[in-house]
Motif scaffolding. Structure first.
Motif, PDB file in Angstrom:
ATOM      1  N   ASP A 167       1.001  -1.334   0.136  1.00  0.00           N
ATOM      2  CA  ASP A 167       0.533  -0.181  -0.177  1.00  0.00           C
ATOM      3  C   ASP A 167       0.967   2.030  -0.064  1.00  0.00           C
ATOM      4  OD1 ASP A 167       0.867  -0.226   2.803  1.00  0.00           O
ATOM      5  OD2 ASP A 167      -1.024  -0.868   3.578  1.00  0.00           O
ATOM      6  N   ASN A 204     -10.482  -0.327   7.198  1.00  0.00           N
ATOM      7  CA  ASN A 204      -8.788   0.563   7.134  1.00  0.00           C
ATOM      8  C   ASN A 204      -8.899   1.697   7.798  1.00  0.00           C
ATOM      9  OD1 ASN A 204      -7.972  -1.347   4.703  1.00  0.00           O
ATOM     10  ND2 ASN A 204     -10.599  -0.887   4.319  1.00  0.00           N
ATOM     11  N   TYR A 211      -1.911   1.719  -4.485  1.00  0.00           N
ATOM     12  CA  TYR A 211      -1.992  -0.446  -3.823  1.00  0.00           C
ATOM     13  C   TYR A 211      -0.731  -0.690  -5.061  1.00  0.00           C
ATOM     14  CZ  TYR A 211      -5.466   0.904  -0.556  1.00  0.00           C
ATOM     15  OH  TYR A 211      -6.380   1.128   0.201  1.00  0.00           O
ATOM     16  N   ASN A 238       1.966 -10.592   0.612  1.00  0.00           N
ATOM     17  CA  ASN A 238       1.406  -8.918   1.126  1.00  0.00           C
ATOM     18  C   ASN A 238       2.428  -8.529   1.842  1.00  0.00           C
ATOM     19  OD1 ASN A 238       0.155  -7.188   1.455  1.00  0.00           O
ATOM     20  ND2 ASN A 238      -1.969  -8.153   2.115  1.00  0.00           N
ATOM     21  N   ALA A 240       2.284  -5.299   2.606  1.00  0.00           N
ATOM     22  CA  ALA A 240       1.624  -4.468   2.942  1.00  0.00           C
ATOM     23  C   ALA A 240       2.364  -3.928   4.218  1.00  0.00           C
ATOM     24  CB  ALA A 240       0.220  -4.351   2.600  1.00  0.00           C
ATOM     25  N   SER A 243      -2.400  -3.335   5.171  1.00  0.00           N
ATOM     26  CA  SER A 243      -4.296  -3.636   4.314  1.00  0.00           C
ATOM     27  C   SER A 243      -3.837  -5.234   3.688  1.00  0.00           C
ATOM     28  CB  SER A 243      -3.719  -3.099   2.566  1.00  0.00           C
ATOM     29  OG  SER A 243      -3.691  -1.618   3.116  1.00  0.00           O
ATOM     30  N   ASN A 244      -5.418  -5.749   4.388  1.00  0.00           N
ATOM     31  CA  ASN A 244      -5.279  -6.977   4.500  1.00  0.00           C
ATOM     32  C   ASN A 244      -6.046  -6.822   2.894  1.00  0.00           C
ATOM     33  OD1 ASN A 244      -4.450  -8.522   7.222  1.00  0.00           O
ATOM     34  ND2 ASN A 244      -6.175  -7.230   7.558  1.00  0.00           N
ATOM     35  N   MET A 245      -5.887  -8.371   1.750  1.00  0.00           N
ATOM     36  CA  MET A 245      -6.284  -8.277   0.563  1.00  0.00           C
ATOM     37  C   MET A 245      -6.837  -9.437   0.219  1.00  0.00           C
ATOM     38  SD  MET A 245      -4.069  -5.975  -1.390  1.00  0.00           S
ATOM     39  CE  MET A 245      -2.049  -5.068  -0.913  1.00  0.00           C
ATOM     40  N   PRO A 299      -8.175  -4.484  -1.622  1.00  0.00           N
ATOM     41  CA  PRO A 299      -7.602  -4.426  -0.034  1.00  0.00           C
ATOM     42  C   PRO A 299      -9.116  -4.597   0.344  1.00  0.00           C
ATOM     43  CG  PRO A 299      -7.310  -2.606  -1.590  1.00  0.00           C
ATOM     44  CD  PRO A 299      -7.986  -3.771  -1.684  1.00  0.00           C
ATOM     45  N   GLU A 300      -9.602  -5.788   1.726  1.00  0.00           N
ATOM     46  CA  GLU A 300     -10.245  -5.293   1.673  1.00  0.00           C
ATOM     47  C   GLU A 300     -11.693  -4.156   2.462  1.00  0.00           C
ATOM     48  OE1 GLU A 300     -10.745  -7.634   5.783  1.00  0.00           O
ATOM     49  OE2 GLU A 300      -9.346  -5.824   6.993  1.00  0.00           O
ATOM     50  N   ARG A 305      -8.151  -1.480  -6.230  1.00  0.00           N
ATOM     51  CA  ARG A 305      -7.202  -3.113  -6.653  1.00  0.00           C
ATOM     52  C   ARG A 305      -5.768  -2.489  -7.274  1.00  0.00           C
ATOM     53  NH1 ARG A 305     -11.649  -4.580 -11.374  1.00  0.00           N
ATOM     54  NH2 ARG A 305     -10.903  -3.632 -12.528  1.00  0.00           N
ATOM     55  N   HIS A 453       0.242  -5.176  11.317  1.00  0.00           N
ATOM     56  CA  HIS A 453      -0.035  -4.046  11.163  1.00  0.00           C
ATOM     57  C   HIS A 453       0.679  -2.663  11.419  1.00  0.00           C
ATOM     58  CE1 HIS A 453      -2.620  -0.523  10.638  1.00  0.00           C
ATOM     59  NE2 HIS A 453      -3.713  -1.086  10.187  1.00  0.00           N
TER      60      HIS A 453
END
Ligand code: C2O
Ligand code: CU
Length: 471
Positions: A167, A204, A211, A238, A240, A243-245, A299-300, A305, A453
């Protein structure tokens, strides 16, 4: 995937470690003088048409990160060309504690212009990564792949491609953190407009400008040439900060074959969750008729995207763009529940179960373990040879990708249900959920145990697991 190192290899490794311990750190550094150079440095990339100053880690051949072969020692000379103090952690490997790259716990930070040598026995293969463990540098892309291959050439006739996600913000991450701490940031702005506050459902807490997938956005994606009917193994990391994806293979389906570098019994799908710091190896087949096939990452909780294109020679490559049509749902544990590790931990009774509460996240943006922002405090102690279960209970409104250094663990429980889950080094604990992990205490030292995180970690959701001497 664990490799059985022969007894001789192990003894040789131990002897080398003993020699290093005996002569202190300078000896280890001297040995690494001819080791592959790994240079942490500044670089400029282009994001949304603007120049962005970020960091990077360049290894042999000026390629990002490093690759090694299973059975090789991990050897590197890390040179700090960033102009700032830094230190790099080898996420996924299990080095001796003093080479783990965590300031205070492992070694002092590396000064600008200085270098450190690393040299240790590596027994883990798979898709791993390396990143700064200093301040918020990871948000500035001070991260790179660390791939340990099992064989020189792929066993199957397949193409291997490493995919690293980030991210990205043009802002100084220190400013982002300060804003979060003062009650601003996404939890006061955007996120609230989407009906998210500190109750479960806030996904978030940072608003990003882009991203990135291998440093590029979907407006100008990487295009990977693939063969008609060919097999491709994606090694997705990941990296990031916050950001969980979701991985979305769009039209295609693939088999998830490893998580965090550990083989799982393959699971076929076109959509896979990938929490912060986790890795997924996905094997897929390009249709015989060829074409262009996007691999997307979302990202959730957002409609943003990123992604790349797998394209056969001559295929028409349509434009996709960074805006998805729909908002991605929150990551949950339904997929985790279905994963089964290929490797087994030895059959042994559990010595002890530790309960760990994931806490905080109020208006002051203080996060913690067991109710306190612990940072380098011990959350629990272990003795060499013990088998520990840690039951992590998330009392907060946000999900936490929890990472234990120096070990890998098995996911053995979700809520009140026991599972025969995956072997991992990072597992997501969603809001108000409980996840139980099991690991063997076989790597003495003091190890970081934290939420990955970056802003949660830097706001207190970090502690240590410390070995005490066997009585
Ligand atoms: Cu990916 Cu404490 O690390
Ligand atoms: Cu967290």
């Amino acid at each position: 995937m664990m490799q059985k190192i022969g007894r001789r290899g192990l003894l040789r490794g131990l002897a080398a470690t003993a020699a290093i311990a005996g002569f202190g750190r300078s000896m280890a550094q001297a040995q690494a003088v001819d080791a592959p150079l790994l240079r942490a440095a500044s670089r400029t990339i282009e994001v949304n048409g603007r120049a962005a100053k970020v960091f990077g880690l360049l290894g042999p051949g000026n390629k990002p990160g490093m690759e090694l072969l299973l059975g090789d020692r991990f050897r590197a000379r890390l040179e700090n060309g960033t102009g700032m103090e830094t230190l790099i952690h080898w996420h996924g490997l299990a080095p001796p504690t003093e080479q783990d790259g965590v300031p205070m716990l492992s070694q002092p930070v590396l000064r600008p212009g200085a270098s450190y040598g690393y040299d240790f026995v590596n027994t883990r293969s798979g898709t791993h990564w390396m990143h700064s463990h200093v301040g918020l540098q990871e948000q500035q892309l001070l991260a790179a792949p660390l791939i340990v291959r099992e064989t020189e050439k792929p066993v199957f006739d397949e193409q291997d491609h490493v995919v690293m996600l980030h991210d990205f913000s043009f802002r100084d991450p220190a400013e982002i953190l300060a804003e979060l701490k003062s009650g601003g940031g996404a939890h006061a702005g955007h996120a609230n407009m989407q009906g998210m506050d500190n109750m479960p459902g806030r996904l978030n807490d940072v608003v990003f400008d882009a991203y990135l997938c291998n440093d590029r956005t979907l407006d100008d994606p990487e295009i990977v040439t693939v063969e008609k009917g060919g097999q491709v193994r994606l090694r997705i990391i990941n990296a990031a900060a916050a950001s969980n994806m979701w991985i979305d293979l769009a039209g295609l389906e693939g088999d998830l074959i490893a998580v965090d570098g550990n083989a799982v019994h393959p699971v076929r799908s076109s959509r896979f969750p990938l929490a912060i710091a986790q890795r997924a190896d996905i094997r897929l087949r390009i249709p015989r008729e060829g074409g262009a096939f996007p691999v997307l990452f979302q990202p959730e909780g957002l409609a943003a995207r990123t992604g790349l294109m797998l394209a056969t020679v001559g295929a028409q490559i349509g434009k996709i763009g960074s805006g998805a049509a729909t908002t991605a749902s929150a990551l949950d544990l339904s997929f985790e529940r279905t994963l089964r590790a290929v490797g087994k931990l030895p059959d042994e009774p559990v010595t002890r179960t530790e309960v760990l509460l994931l806490t905080g996240g109020g208006a002051d943006y203080v996060w913690g373990l067991n109710g306190k922002p612990s940072m380098h405090d011990t959350v629990f102690t272990v003795k060499q040879g013990e088998r520990i279960e840690a039951m992590m209970r998330n009392t907060t409104g946000m999900a936490h990708p929890m990472h234990l250094h120096g070990h890998y663990f098995k996911v053995v429980g979700i809520g009140n249900t026991r599972i025969d889950g995956a072997l991992r080094d990072t597992v997501l604990v969603p809001p108000l959920e409980t996840v139980t992990i099991m690991f063997d205490a076989g790597n003495p030292g003091t190890w970081a145990f934290h939420c990955h995180h970056l802003y949660h970690m830097n706001s207190g959701m970090m502690g240590t697991v410390a070995y005490t001497r066997a009585a």
